[in-house]
Design an enzyme around this catalytic site. Structure first.
Site, short mmCIF file in Angstrom:
data_model
loop_
_atom_site.label_atom_id
_atom_site.label_comp_id
_atom_site.label_asym_id
_atom_site.label_seq_id
_atom_site.Cartn_x
_atom_site.Cartn_y
_atom_site.Cartn_z
N HIS A 135 11.16 -30.62 31.79
CA HIS A 135 11.85 -30.10 33.14
C HIS A 135 12.23 -28.77 32.72
O HIS A 135 12.63 -28.55 31.49
CB HIS A 135 13.08 -30.81 33.47
CG HIS A 135 13.99 -30.38 34.71
ND1 HIS A 135 14.51 -29.27 34.67
CD2 HIS A 135 13.50 -30.98 35.99
CE1 HIS A 135 14.96 -29.13 36.07
NE2 HIS A 135 14.40 -30.20 36.81
N ASP A 212 17.27 -35.30 26.92
CA ASP A 212 17.60 -35.04 28.18
C ASP A 212 17.54 -36.59 29.04
O ASP A 212 16.33 -37.13 29.04
CB ASP A 212 16.40 -34.27 28.82
CG ASP A 212 16.55 -34.01 30.38
OD1 ASP A 212 17.50 -34.74 31.03
OD2 ASP A 212 16.06 -33.22 30.91
N GLN A 215 16.53 -38.71 33.69
CA GLN A 215 16.11 -39.88 34.59
C GLN A 215 15.86 -41.07 33.96
O GLN A 215 15.19 -42.23 34.18
CB GLN A 215 14.48 -39.37 34.52
CG GLN A 215 14.16 -38.02 35.28
CD GLN A 215 14.31 -37.98 36.78
OE1 GLN A 215 14.61 -39.19 37.48
NE2 GLN A 215 14.69 -36.90 37.52
N LYS A 238 22.21 -37.88 39.95
CA LYS A 238 21.17 -38.68 40.03
C LYS A 238 21.09 -40.12 39.76
O LYS A 238 20.38 -40.83 39.80
CB LYS A 238 20.18 -38.10 39.07
CG LYS A 238 19.73 -36.61 39.15
CD LYS A 238 18.67 -36.15 38.05
CE LYS A 238 18.40 -34.64 38.29
NZ LYS A 238 17.21 -34.47 39.47
N CYS A 378 9.98 -28.73 39.08
CA CYS A 378 10.60 -28.00 37.89
C CYS A 378 9.83 -28.33 36.42
O CYS A 378 10.46 -28.31 35.68
CB CYS A 378 12.13 -28.24 37.75
SG CYS A 378 13.11 -27.53 39.09
N1 PMP Z 1 16.04 -32.79 33.61
C1 PMP Z 1 15.38 -33.69 34.26
C2 PMP Z 1 14.43 -34.48 33.61
C3 PMP Z 1 15.42 -33.74 35.67
O1 PMP Z 1 14.99 -34.53 36.32
C4 PMP Z 1 16.55 -32.81 36.34
C5 PMP Z 1 16.61 -32.66 37.62
N2 PMP Z 1 15.63 -32.74 38.43
C6 PMP Z 1 16.97 -31.81 35.41
C7 PMP Z 1 17.01 -32.00 33.93
C8 PMP Z 1 18.24 -30.99 35.74
O2 PMP Z 1 19.25 -31.36 36.37
P1 PMP Z 1 20.43 -30.77 36.95
O3 PMP Z 1 19.62 -30.06 38.37
O4 PMP Z 1 21.17 -31.85 37.94
O5 PMP Z 1 21.08 -29.96 36.29
#
Ligand code: PMP
Length: 423
Positions: A135, A212, A215, A238, A378
């Site tokens: 991401h 990270d 997910q 999430k 993203c």
């Molecule tokens: N890493 C991953 C794998 C994500 O799916 C996301 C959110 N789509 C993020 C980071 C970023 O999270 P946040 O926007 O809540 O900071």
């Protein structure tokens, strides 16, 4: 573990009971943000109606009660990922946590922090290793850190089937590697990455690991100390929790040695006009007024998840994922991203529909009450790797049912004919 009764759990999520465009709402966008059970909404409302006060300061009764609730929340959320309270730093989300780590390492590289901080200092030519699946939140902070320090950013490639090229990883991670940052589960591929293998490669060369867990935290049992990572981040919104709160987990010695990123109130011991001494972790990393009601809401979310049981959540979502994968494979013109046979997965599939733009697929499904995400999610480099600029992503949570999956598949099977792209 006892199987999960998603149909019964849905009573806790009143938002799911509504109709969208005249159809029953089928919410398959939990990878972007999950819905929140009433217990989470109530926890925040209850705190704000009954006990709201700034924490860690003030001698009054409400401040003491708020502080206790806030620190209890820390212990609860830390426990959810197998950690001790002092190993959990509140952030505003995963993006904030990853930036915190990258900027703190940048500060160490400038010679800031305690003597022990030198272990993080990057020299020109040192290497930061990420993966091609990240991401943007776990990519751009490292690009910026590399630009500031002269370090070199390298990436572990992804195979055609969506698994990481671990052979390449073994040669990429070498004696110049100082940081290995990677996702537990890609938000596009849904595959659970081999954390232990990557951690072993990194630790063999003394590199710091950053996971990270955005997910994975909402979907499977997570024990961060057992995974052996040095640092990890996740986002509250999430995992059934509120917006504006997340966690940064760290091994005690790693957090202890890391210089702060944001500075200001709430993170200091003694301040003069010339300099300041900092509190130990986790407060060292929590400058400013804390996200109190959000932290309390997140604690309610993980209590809810624990009440259901993360083993049961994972089992339920694996069954949904299998049903969805099978259905998607049988629809002509649908190409799944990351369809590795036998891979351990969470309930998330991204796919391309031949001849129909992802945004058209999204609108077509929305008209039938089905909420999915479209775009690059993203993760532009990953989409480029698969020859795409956008994909459609359906992602589940514990409140989804087999019927949700079937409604989605049934709707999707008509999309190509509708847009004149074939049956
Ligand atoms: N890493 C991953 C794998 C994500 O799916 C996301 C959110 N789509 C993020 C980071 C970023 O999270 P946040 O926007 O809540 O900071």
């Amino acid at each position: 573990t006892a199987p999960l009764d998603a149909a019964a759990l849905r009573a806790d999520f009143s938002i799911l009971g509504q109709r969208v465009n005249g159809e029953r709402l089928v919410y398959l966008d939990s990878g972007a943000t999950s819905q929140k059970p009433q217990a989470v909404i109530d926890a925040e409302v209850d705190f704000l109606t009954r006990a709201n006060s700034a924490v860690h300061r003030g001698a009054h009764t409400l401040a003491a009660e708020a502080t206790e609730l806030f620190e209890d929340a820390r212990a609860t959320v830390a426990g959810f990922v197998g950690a001790r309270p002092e190993q959990l730093v509140w952030t505003s989300g995963a993006t904030a946590g990853l930036n915190l780590v990258a900027y703190a390492i940048g500060n160490a590289s400038l010679g800031r922090g305690a003597p022990a901080s030198a272990r993080f200092a990057l020299q020109p030519g040192d290497e930061i290793v990420i993966t091609e699946t990240e991401h943007h939140a776990n990519l751009i902070p490292w690009q910026e850190l590399a630009a500031r320090t002269g370090a070199v950013l390298r990436h572990i490639p992804v195979n055609d089937d969506g698994t990481l090229d671990t052979d390449a990883a073994a040669t990429l991670v070498g004696e110049r590697t100082r940081i290995v940052a990677f996702t537990h589960v890609s938000n596009v591929l849904g595959i659970v990455n081999p954390v232990a293998e990557l951690v072993a490669l990194a630790h063999d060369v003394g590199a710091v690991t950053v996971l990270d867990a955005c997910q994975s935290a909402p979907h499977l049992p997570l024990d961060l100390p057992a995974l052996g990572v040095d640092l990890a981040v996740f986002s509250g919104h999430k995992m059934l929790g509120p917006y504006g709160v997340g966690g940064l987990y760290g091994r005690a010695d790693v957090l202890e040695a890391l210089p702060p990123f944001l500075t200001g109130g709430s993170m200091i011991t003694t301040v003069t006009l010339d300099e300041a001494a900092y509190l130990p972790p986790p407060q060292r990393f929590e400058a400013g007024t804390q996200p109190v009601s959000q932290a309390i809401g997140l604690a309610a979310a993980v209590r809810y998840l624990d009440g259901v049981g993360m083993g049961a959540v994972h089992g339920h979502e694996k069954a949904l994922e299998a049903r969805m994968g099978e259905g998607l494979r049988s629809i002509p013109g649908v190409r799944l991203l990351g369809d590795a046979p036998g891979a351990e997965r969470v309930g998330l599939w991204a796919f391309d529909v031949d001849g129909v733009h992802a945004h058209d697929v999204g609108q077509f499904l929305d008209a039938r009450g089905v909420a999915v995400r479209v775009g690059h999610h993203c993760a532009q480099p990953l989409h480029r790797r698969f020859g795409l600029t956008a994909s459609v992503r359906a992602s589940s949570s514990l409140y989804n049912t087999a019927d949700d999956v079937d409604v989605f598949l049934d709707a999707l099977s008509g999309v190509r004919a509708f847009f004149g792209a074939g049956a």
